[in-house]
Design an enzyme around this catalytic site. Structure first.
Site, short mmCIF file in Angstrom:
data_model
loop_
_atom_site.label_atom_id
_atom_site.label_comp_id
_atom_site.label_asym_id
_atom_site.label_seq_id
_atom_site.Cartn_x
_atom_site.Cartn_y
_atom_site.Cartn_z
N ASN A 1 41.61 -32.36 -19.63
CA ASN A 1 41.86 -32.03 -18.22
C ASN A 1 40.83 -32.81 -17.40
O ASN A 1 39.67 -32.44 -17.34
CB ASN A 1 41.67 -30.51 -18.04
N LYS B 1 40.56 -33.11 -14.30
CA LYS B 1 40.25 -32.54 -12.98
C LYS B 1 40.30 -33.66 -11.92
O LYS B 1 41.05 -34.62 -12.11
CB LYS B 1 38.90 -31.82 -13.01
N HIS C 1 45.24 -22.76 -13.76
CA HIS C 1 43.83 -23.03 -14.11
C HIS C 1 42.93 -22.20 -13.20
O HIS C 1 43.24 -22.00 -12.02
CB HIS C 1 43.54 -24.53 -13.95
N GLU D 1 40.36 -22.83 -11.62
CA GLU D 1 39.95 -23.47 -10.36
C GLU D 1 41.07 -23.39 -9.32
O GLU D 1 40.79 -23.29 -8.12
CB GLU D 1 39.52 -24.92 -10.64
N GLU E 1 40.59 -19.66 -21.23
CA GLU E 1 39.40 -20.32 -20.69
C GLU E 1 38.56 -19.30 -19.92
O GLU E 1 38.83 -19.05 -18.73
CB GLU E 1 39.82 -21.44 -19.73
N GLY F 1 32.67 -25.69 -17.54
CA GLY F 1 31.75 -26.61 -16.87
C GLY F 1 30.31 -26.14 -16.84
O GLY F 1 29.49 -26.68 -16.11
N SER G 1 33.63 -25.65 -21.94
CA SER G 1 32.46 -26.31 -22.53
C SER G 1 32.65 -26.67 -24.01
O SER G 1 31.72 -26.56 -24.80
CB SER G 1 31.20 -25.46 -22.34
P1 PGA Z 1 35.01 -27.91 -19.36
O1 PGA Z 1 36.36 -27.55 -18.59
O2 PGA Z 1 35.41 -28.43 -20.73
O3 PGA Z 1 34.36 -28.97 -18.52
O4 PGA Z 1 34.22 -26.67 -19.47
C1 PGA Z 1 37.48 -26.99 -19.23
C2 PGA Z 1 38.61 -26.79 -18.26
O5 PGA Z 1 38.33 -26.44 -17.10
O6 PGA Z 1 39.77 -26.97 -18.62
#
Ligand code: PGA
Length: 253
Positions: free
Chosen positions: A12, A14, A99, A101, A171, A177, A215
Site C-alpha cells: 500500500n 499510500k 483503510h 486512514e 490492521e 506506521g 509495521s
Molecule cells: P505500515 O502501513 O506498514 O506503514 O504500518 C500499513 C498500512 O497502512 O496498510
C-alpha cells in the site's frame, strides 16, 4: 482458514511516489520476483494517477496491482471521485476499502465501506476490506467487538458468493506506521476471531484470506506470517523500498 499454503502480500503505497521513483521500484519488483513460485500472490496498490504507469511496467510480471480506495458510487456528479470501473479499465485487480486512514480522515463509516465493497465486486475487483481497532478501543477491551462489527456490517450486505471473493486485512490502527507491530499472539487471536466470524456466516468463507498489516518489516514478517490464520500481509512503508518489500514477500513464500 485457508488450507492452501498460499500467501498474499499487498503493498500500500499510500500518497507516495513520482514517475521516476515508481519506475525504479516497479521494475526492480518485476525483475526480483520473476523466478518465484506462482503460489505466492503479490500486488501493489498505487495512487490513481500511477495506474497507467503501473499497468505498463507490471503487465508482463507476476505482480498484480490495485487501488487504495474506490468511490461508493458507480458514476455521476461526484467531483474528485474515482470509480471502481475506472480502476478496472487500467487492469487493477484489487481495491483497498475502509483503510483506517480513510475512516479517520474521510469519515468513512461501515455502511460506506460496504457500498465501496459492492462497487469493487460489481466490476470484478477483489475488495480488500480493512478492519482494525484504535489503541483506545484495545485498552478499553473493545478490540474484538470493534473489529467484528466492522466486518459484520459488510458481510451482512453480501451474498455468500460475493463474500467468497473478499480479502480481509486486519490492521490495528496503533500499529500502522508506528514501527510497533502487533505481537504475534495478538495477531493470532484477532485472526481467529475474524475467521470464526466468516465461517459463522457460511462454511464456504473458510477460504477468505485474512492479512495482517501494521509495521510489517523484513525482520518481523516471517514470524507474523507463520501465525495460524495469517494468510499474508498488507505492507505500507516497507512497500516503498524494493529490497524490503522483496524480503517481506520472500518471508511469505
Ligand atoms: P505500515 O502501513 O506498514 O506503514 O504500518 C500499513 C498500512 O497502512 O496498510
Amino acid at each position: 482458514m485457508s488450507e492452501l499454503n498460499t500467501k498474499l502480500v499487498i503493498g500500500n503505497w499510500k500518497m507516495h511516489g513520482c514517475l521516476a521513483r515508481n519506475a525504479v521500484l516497479l521494475n526492480t519488483l518485476a525483475h526480483g520476483t520473476q523466478q518465484w513460485s506462482e503460489a505466492l500472490r503479490i500486488a501493489v496498490c498505487v495512487p490513481f494517477p500511477y495506474l497507467a504507469q503501473t499497468q505498463e511496467l507490471l503487465h508482463n510480471s507476476r505482480i498484480a496491482w490495485g487501488v487504495q480506495d474506490v468511490s461508493a458510487h458507480t458514476e455521476g456528479a461526484y467531483t474528485g471521485e474515482v470509480s471502481a470501473a475506472m480502476a478496472a479499465e487500467f487492469g487493477a485487480t484489487f481495491a483497498l476499502v475502509g483503510h483506517s486512514e480513510r475512516r479517520a480522515y474521510h469519515q468513512e463509516n461501515d455502511p460506506a465501506v460496504a457500498a465501496k465493497t459492492h462497487r469493487a465486486l460489481e466490476v470484478g475487483l477483489t475488495p480488500v476490506v480493512c478492519v482494525g481497532e484504535t489503541r483506545a478501543e484495545r485498552d478499553a477491551g473493545r478490540a474484538e467487538q470493534t473489529v467484528s462489527q466492522q466486518l459484520q456490517v459488510v458481510l451482512d450486505t453480501l451474498s455468500v458468493e460475493q463474500a467468497m471473493r473478499l480479502v480481509i486485512a486486519y490492521e490495528p490502527v496503533w500499529a500502522i506506521g508506528t514501527g510497533r507491530n502487533a505481537q504475534a499472539h495478538e495477531v493470532r487471536a484477532m485472526h481467529a476471531v475474524l475467521h470464526r466470524l466468516l465461517t459463522a456466516a457460511d462454511d464456504r468463507l473458510a477460504h477468505v484470506p485474512v492479512l495482517y498489516g501494521g509495521s510489517v518489516k523484513p525482520d518481523n514478517a516471517r514470524e507474523l506470517f507463520a501465525e495460524p490464520g495469517v494468510e499474508g500481509g498488507l505492507i505500507g512503508g516497507a512497500s516503498l523500498k524494493a529490497e524490503d518489500f522483496l524480503d517481506i514477500c520472500a518471508a511469505a513464500d
